[in-house]
Scaffold this active site. Structure first.
Site, PDB file in Angstrom:
ATOM      1  N   THR A 102     -10.552  -1.111 -18.115  1.00 50.77           N
ATOM      2  CA  THR A 102     -11.594  -1.660 -18.984  1.00 50.77           C
ATOM      3  C   THR A 102     -11.508  -3.185 -18.887  1.00 50.77           C
ATOM      4  OG1 THR A 102     -10.119  -1.724 -20.883  1.00 50.77           O
ATOM      5  CG2 THR A 102     -11.422   0.297 -20.597  1.00 50.77           C
ATOM      6  N   GLY A 130       0.784  -1.235   0.000  1.00 50.44           N
ATOM      7  CA  GLY A 130       0.000   0.000   0.000  1.00 50.44           C
ATOM      8  C   GLY A 130       0.814   1.283   0.000  1.00 50.44           C
ATOM      9  N   SER A 131       1.996   1.274  -0.622  1.00 56.35           N
ATOM     10  CA  SER A 131       2.748   2.544  -0.662  1.00 56.35           C
ATOM     11  C   SER A 131       2.028   3.565  -1.546  1.00 56.35           C
ATOM     12  CB  SER A 131       4.186   2.322  -1.141  1.00 56.35           C
ATOM     13  OG  SER A 131       4.223   1.938  -2.491  1.00 56.35           O
ATOM     14  N   ASN A 171      -6.157   2.343 -12.510  1.00 53.03           N
ATOM     15  CA  ASN A 171      -5.164   1.355 -12.076  1.00 53.03           C
ATOM     16  C   ASN A 171      -3.783   1.928 -12.329  1.00 53.03           C
ATOM     17  OD1 ASN A 171      -4.110  -1.207 -11.244  1.00 53.03           O
ATOM     18  ND2 ASN A 171      -3.780  -1.738 -13.401  1.00 53.03           N
ATOM     19  N   ASP A 181      -4.891  -4.634 -18.068  1.00 55.80           N
ATOM     20  CA  ASP A 181      -3.853  -3.601 -18.244  1.00 55.80           C
ATOM     21  C   ASP A 181      -3.972  -2.915 -19.602  1.00 55.80           C
ATOM     22  OD1 ASP A 181      -2.798  -4.308 -15.744  1.00 55.80           O
ATOM     23  OD2 ASP A 181      -1.497  -5.826 -16.630  1.00 55.80           O
ATOM     24  N   HIS A 210       0.111   0.605 -13.220  1.00 56.13           N
ATOM     25  CA  HIS A 210       0.807  -0.589 -13.685  1.00 56.13           C
ATOM     26  C   HIS A 210       2.269  -0.233 -13.928  1.00 56.13           C
ATOM     27  CE1 HIS A 210       1.267  -4.542 -15.418  1.00 56.13           C
ATOM     28  NE2 HIS A 210       1.975  -3.982 -16.367  1.00 56.13           N
ATOM     29  N   GLN A 219       8.297   7.238  -8.894  1.00 57.02           N
ATOM     30  CA  GLN A 219       7.443   7.947  -9.861  1.00 57.02           C
ATOM     31  C   GLN A 219       5.968   7.591  -9.681  1.00 57.02           C
ATOM     32  OE1 GLN A 219       8.492  10.413 -11.687  1.00 57.02           O
ATOM     33  NE2 GLN A 219      10.502  10.064 -10.786  1.00 57.02           N
ATOM     34  N   GLU A 220       5.704   6.345  -9.246  1.00 60.04           N
ATOM     35  CA  GLU A 220       4.305   5.954  -8.990  1.00 60.04           C
ATOM     36  C   GLU A 220       3.670   6.913  -7.992  1.00 60.04           C
ATOM     37  OE1 GLU A 220       3.703   1.862  -7.976  1.00 60.04           O
ATOM     38  OE2 GLU A 220       4.951   1.139  -9.617  1.00 60.04           O
ATOM     39  N   MET A 270      -4.038  -7.123  -6.975  1.00 59.96           N
ATOM     40  CA  MET A 270      -3.532  -8.141  -7.887  1.00 59.96           C
ATOM     41  C   MET A 270      -4.597  -9.199  -8.188  1.00 59.96           C
ATOM     42  SD  MET A 270      -0.691  -6.678  -8.286  1.00 59.96           S
ATOM     43  CE  MET A 270       0.562  -7.689  -9.039  1.00 59.96           C
ATOM     44  N   ARG A 271      -5.645  -8.760  -8.872  1.00 62.69           N
ATOM     45  CA  ARG A 271      -6.721  -9.675  -9.260  1.00 62.69           C
ATOM     46  C   ARG A 271      -7.106  -9.413 -10.701  1.00 62.69           C
ATOM     47  NH1 ARG A 271      -8.757 -13.912  -6.741  1.00 62.69           N
ATOM     48  NH2 ARG A 271     -10.752 -13.473  -7.733  1.00 62.69           N
ATOM     49  N   SER A 275       2.568   3.466 -15.701  1.00 62.23           N
ATOM     50  CA  SER A 275       1.385   4.041 -16.348  1.00 62.23           C
ATOM     51  C   SER A 275       0.205   4.028 -15.388  1.00 62.23           C
ATOM     52  CB  SER A 275       0.971   3.198 -17.570  1.00 62.23           C
ATOM     53  OG  SER A 275       2.062   2.944 -18.428  1.00 62.23           O
TER      54      SER A 275
HETATM   55  C1  GAR Z   1       3.003  -1.132  -7.475  1.00 61.20           C
HETATM   56  O1  GAR Z   1       4.327  -1.133  -7.931  1.00 61.20           O
HETATM   57  C2  GAR Z   1       2.033  -1.196  -8.639  1.00 61.20           C
HETATM   58  O2  GAR Z   1       2.525  -0.545  -9.778  1.00 61.20           O
HETATM   59  C3  GAR Z   1       1.933  -2.678  -8.871  1.00 61.20           C
HETATM   60  O3  GAR Z   1       1.928  -3.237  -7.579  1.00 61.20           O
HETATM   61  C4  GAR Z   1       2.707  -2.420  -6.714  1.00 61.20           C
HETATM   62  C5  GAR Z   1       1.937  -2.166  -5.454  1.00 61.20           C
HETATM   63  O4  GAR Z   1       2.723  -1.472  -4.535  1.00 61.20           O
HETATM   64  N1  GAR Z   1       0.747  -3.022  -9.576  1.00 61.20           N
HETATM   65  C6  GAR Z   1       0.658  -3.998 -10.484  1.00 61.20           C
HETATM   66  O5  GAR Z   1       1.599  -4.711 -10.749  1.00 61.20           O
HETATM   67  C7  GAR Z   1      -0.694  -4.151 -11.129  1.00 61.20           C
HETATM   68  N2  GAR Z   1      -0.650  -5.033 -12.236  1.00 61.20           N
HETATM   69  P1  GAR Z   1       2.066  -0.805  -3.262  1.00 61.20           P
HETATM   70  O6  GAR Z   1       1.183  -1.865  -2.603  1.00 61.20           O
HETATM   71  O7  GAR Z   1       3.249  -0.453  -2.397  1.00 61.20           O
HETATM   72  O8  GAR Z   1       1.293   0.400  -3.706  1.00 61.20           O
END
Ligand code: GAR
Length: 214
Positions: A140, A11-12, A106, A144, A108, A172-173, A89-90, A135
């Site tokens: 939809t 959950g960052s 979302n 992804d 990714h 960057q996320e 992750m579903r 991204s």
């Molecule tokens: C993140 O890096 C996100 O981009 C990825 O999971 C991580 C969750 O990190 N998502 C995917 O791979 C979706 N297909 P977080 O729990 O620390 O936010």
């Protein structure tokens, strides 16, 4: 704007949204955080910040359809206008994605449409890519595959491994996800005719490009 955040892990990205809500930079109210996995840090982050933390363990359901139907009921009980998938992750059923089309985002960890699915950092390294990134896209029915709102690019360095590259991408996320959520909450970012639109202009296929060098 009322938001529900779905997580499966640390959950960052959720934390970046909580921080934005608390410092007033994000005009949102996170009404609930829902996890499909028990005991994850994302749920602790919600509880620590006085946000409803809900567990809906997918292992307790016989089918994907049953799980998604219950998840929909739970989400809708919070009257959310935006659903944010933050490391959720579903694989989602078309009934689920159809119900929230245009109001579910979302994040990714790749420069979509490259590297849909898992292990994106290792795949970028294996392909000897010189750049990689992240991204934010509307969700939809295509995994992804929905219209891209924002992308940030990072360099791939010679001594990178999947962990070091993931860290650079994650920094960057935590910039672009709050920004996309802010734009959506301000009704600047919308989805129309399966395209991402910012300030009434259709975005390019790879979305708004953030300059990470400044
Ligand atoms: C993140 O890096 C996100 O981009 C990825 O999971 C991580 C969750 O990190 N998502 C995917 O791979 C979706 N297909 P977080 O729990 O620390 O936010």
């Amino acid at each position: 704007m009322k938001v529900v955040v779905l997580v499966s892990g640390g959950g960052s990205n959720l934390q970046a949204l909580i921080d934005g809500q608390q410092d007033g930079s994000l005009p949102i109210e996170i009404a609930a955080v829902i996890s499909n996995r028990p005991g994850v840090k994302g749920l602790d982050r919600a509880r620590d910040n006085g946000i409803s933390a809900e567990l809906l363990d997918h292992k307790n359901f016989d089918s994907r359809d049953d799980f998604d139907a219950s998840l929909m009921n739970l989400i809708d009980s919070f009257d959310a206008e935006l659903i944010v998938l933050a490391g959720f992750m579903r694989i989602l059923t078309p009934q689920f994605t159809g119900h929230y089309v245009g109001r579910m985002l979302n994040i990714h960890p790749s420069l979509l449409p490259k590297y849909q699915g898992l292990h994106t950092h290792q795949r970028a390294l294996d392909a000897a890519d010189s750049e990689h990134g992240v991204s934010v896209h509307f969700v939809t029915a295509e995994l992804d595959g929905g219209p891209i709102a924002i992308q940030a690019r990072v360099p791939v360095l010679l001594d990178d491994d999947a962990n070091s590259l993931a860290k650079r991408v994650q920094a960057q996320e935590h910039v672009i996800y709050p920004l996309a959520v802010k734009w959506f909450a301000l009704q600047r970012l919308t989805m129309k005719d399966n395209l991402a639109v910012l300030d009434n202009k259709v975005l390019p296929n790879n979305g708004y490009q953030i300059d990470t060098s400044v």
